[in-house]
Every structure is written in structure tokens, then in C-alpha cells.
Design an enzyme around this catalytic site. Structure first.
Site, short mmCIF file in Angstrom:
data_model
loop_
_atom_site.label_atom_id
_atom_site.label_comp_id
_atom_site.label_asym_id
_atom_site.label_seq_id
_atom_site.Cartn_x
_atom_site.Cartn_y
_atom_site.Cartn_z
N ASN A 111 -8.98 80.54 3.87
CA ASN A 111 -8.48 79.22 4.24
C ASN A 111 -8.68 78.15 3.17
O ASN A 111 -8.50 76.96 3.45
CB ASN A 111 -9.14 78.75 5.54
N ILE A 137 -8.63 72.78 1.67
CA ILE A 137 -8.88 73.54 2.89
C ILE A 137 -7.68 73.46 3.80
O ILE A 137 -7.12 72.37 4.03
CB ILE A 137 -10.13 72.97 3.59
N CYS A 138 -7.26 74.60 4.33
CA CYS A 138 -6.16 74.65 5.27
C CYS A 138 -6.71 74.56 6.68
O CYS A 138 -7.25 75.51 7.21
CB CYS A 138 -5.36 75.93 5.08
N ASP A 139 -6.58 73.39 7.26
CA ASP A 139 -6.97 73.17 8.65
C ASP A 139 -6.08 72.06 9.19
O ASP A 139 -5.90 71.03 8.54
CB ASP A 139 -8.44 72.78 8.76
N HIS A 180 -3.96 81.01 9.71
CA HIS A 180 -3.68 79.81 8.91
C HIS A 180 -4.16 79.99 7.47
O HIS A 180 -4.54 79.02 6.81
CB HIS A 180 -4.37 78.58 9.53
#
Length: 149
Positions: free
Chosen positions: A74, A81-83, A116
Site C-alpha cells: 500500500n 500511502i494508498c488509503d 487497494h
């Protein structure tokens, strides 16, 4: 002052520095801290993150990135950061507390969201070849060792 004190005591996070200490009133406000992870492969060191609070904050999510490389599904090659919480139009709301964002990042490092992933190769490796993932992640931990203290 109270908010900074609260940041220092979050489980899984250690505050290193806030730009307001050096330049009161400066924008963006930059917070440097360490994510203290608990899984065996990541708990050998800490991972420094940079949180930028731009002038649009809290209406715009903070920019968050890891300062040094981390081998994680992620996190992209630039440390971003992928969130969904960090993107407008997704989960971020002006009422989202900064403490919640930090806790969520710490949780994400310990519990990757493979659906994700920004690096699909790492996500596949994490899911289907955990020993190889652990080996590569451990190599970067040792290379960019940052004390948890």
C-alpha cells in the site's frame, strides 16, 4: 500544546518534530514522526513519516508519505500511502481527527489492504509468497534502520 502532547503518546507512533517548533505560523505545517509497527518483519525498526498540513487543511486531507523506502503493497515508490482516508471525495472529512489518520496508517502497515495495493507485484507476493515478501521487506528494514527509541 495539548495536541502535540497527544501525538507523542499514540500507540504505534512517536512524534519526532513539528515545523511549528522552528517557524511558528509557517504553512505548510510539517509533522515528522515514526510508525512503530508490531509484525515481526517490521518491528525491528521504525518508519519515519512526513505529514504535511497545507493551508486547505482540514478541508483537504493531509499529504502523508514515508521518508525512507518501505516494502509494502500500500506504499508507492515515492513513499505515498494508498488509503481512501487520504484522498478528497473518499473518506476524508474536515472533522476527521489527525490522530485517527495516524492510527489508521499504523494499522495499515500492520494489516495491508491488498484490494487497494499501489504495487500489485508486492501484493501478489504478500498473499502467495509470504517468505519472499518477508525477506525483501526485512532487507529494506535493515538498510534504512531507524531506531524505535
Amino acid at each position: 500544546m495539548t495536541k502535540r502532547t497527544n501525538l507523542r503518546v499514540i500507540r504505534g507512533f512517536r512524534l519526532d518534530r513539528v515545523s511549528l517548533d522552528d517557524e511558528p505560523g509557517a504553512i505548510p505545517i510539517i509533522i515528522l514522526g515514526r510508525i512503530l509497527s508490531s509484525p515481526k518483519i517490521f518491528n525491528q525498526a521504525a518508519f519515519q513519516i512526513e505529514i504535511k498540513l497545507l493551508s486547505e487543511y482540514p478541508f483537504k486531507a493531509p499529504e502523508v508519505r514515508f521518508v525512507k523506502k518501505i516494502y509494502h503493497p500500500n506504499v508507492d515508490s515515492d513513499g505515498k500511502i494508498c488509503d481512501q482516508l487520504l484522498y478528497e471525495g473518499e473518506e476524508h472529512k474536515p472533522t476527521t481527527p489527525l490522530l485517527y489518520i495516524i492510527k489508521r496508517i499504523a494499522f495499515l502497515i500492520d494489516n495491508p489492504k491488498l484490494d487497494h495495493a499501489v504495487n500489485h507485484e508486492i501484493a501478489v507476493e504478500y498473499e502467495f509468497n509470504r517468505p519472499e515478501f518477508n525477506r525483501k521487506a526485512s532487507e529494506l528494514v535493515k538498510l534504512y534502520d531507524l531506531s524505535q527509541d
